[in-house]
Design a protein around this motif. Structure first.
Motif, PDB file in Angstrom:
ATOM      1  N   LEU A  17       3.067   5.911  -5.887  1.00 56.18           N
ATOM      2  CA  LEU A  17       3.953   6.019  -7.503  1.00 56.18           C
ATOM      3  C   LEU A  17       2.493   6.655  -8.049  1.00 56.18           C
ATOM      4  N   HIS A  18       0.555   5.907  -7.085  1.00 58.36           N
ATOM      5  CA  HIS A  18      -0.355   7.023  -7.311  1.00 58.36           C
ATOM      6  C   HIS A  18       0.016   8.262  -7.022  1.00 58.36           C
ATOM      7  N   GLY A  19       0.629   8.892  -6.319  1.00 61.36           N
ATOM      8  CA  GLY A  19       1.065  10.466  -5.714  1.00 61.36           C
ATOM      9  C   GLY A  19       1.692  10.987  -6.568  1.00 61.36           C
ATOM     10  N   THR A  27       2.289   1.405  -3.168  1.00 63.69           N
ATOM     11  CA  THR A  27       0.978   2.629  -4.910  1.00 63.69           C
ATOM     12  C   THR A  27       0.436   3.434  -4.118  1.00 63.69           C
ATOM     13  N   GLY A  28       0.665   3.767  -3.038  1.00 62.96           N
ATOM     14  CA  GLY A  28       0.214   4.890  -2.878  1.00 62.96           C
ATOM     15  C   GLY A  28       1.163   6.081  -3.358  1.00 62.96           C
ATOM     16  N   SER A  56       0.838  -1.016   0.103  1.00 58.48           N
ATOM     17  CA  SER A  56       0.039  -0.233  -0.237  1.00 58.48           C
ATOM     18  C   SER A  56       0.931   1.319   0.048  1.00 58.48           C
TER      19      SER A  56
END
Length: 125
Positions: free
Chosen positions: A122-124, A119-120, A116
């Motif tokens: 990378l998404h940011g 993923t956070g 998580s």
């Protein structure tokens, strides 16, 4: 004119000087092109007085008229005015290399981002 010190026809600064100033900006200046132009104005018109306000405004107007990123063109042009062609290259390298190196390092490390938190992150981005 702002390009030369004393009107002798030679650039007023050295490429190494230009590289150092743009490297500092490249490491510490965040935001988009408008923010970068603001940083350039503060550094090169207000602090260092490499350019007059009018020259800077004219330069930014020209760079916004041309196709491509205005802030990159403005930085490149400031380097050209200050230290000739080598200064233009030094300005580009100093301002661009920090983010390019960071992106390459991040790309190599992206595979290690899992879970998580990864993923956070990378998404940011």
């Amino acid at each position: 004119m702002d390009r030369v010190a004393g009107g002798g026809g030679r650039p007023a600064g050295s490429p190494l000087e230009v590289f150092g100033v743009f490297l500092k900006l490249g490491v510490s200046s965040f935001g988009g092109p408008i923010a970068h132009i603001g940083y350039f104005r503060e550094e090169f018109v207000v602090r260092r007085r490499w350019l007059s306000e009018q020259t800077f405004v004219d330069l930014v107007a020209l760079c916004q008229f041309l196709p491509g990123p205005a802030s990159s063109q403005t930085g490149f042009s400031i380097g050209l005015i200050r230290a000739g062609y080598a200064g233009a290259l030094a300005a580009w390298a100093g301002f661009t290399l920090p983010s390019a190196i960071l992106l390459v390092l991040f790309a190599y490390g992206a595979g290690a981002l899992s879970g998580s938190i990864g993923t956070g992150l990378l998404h940011g981005l």
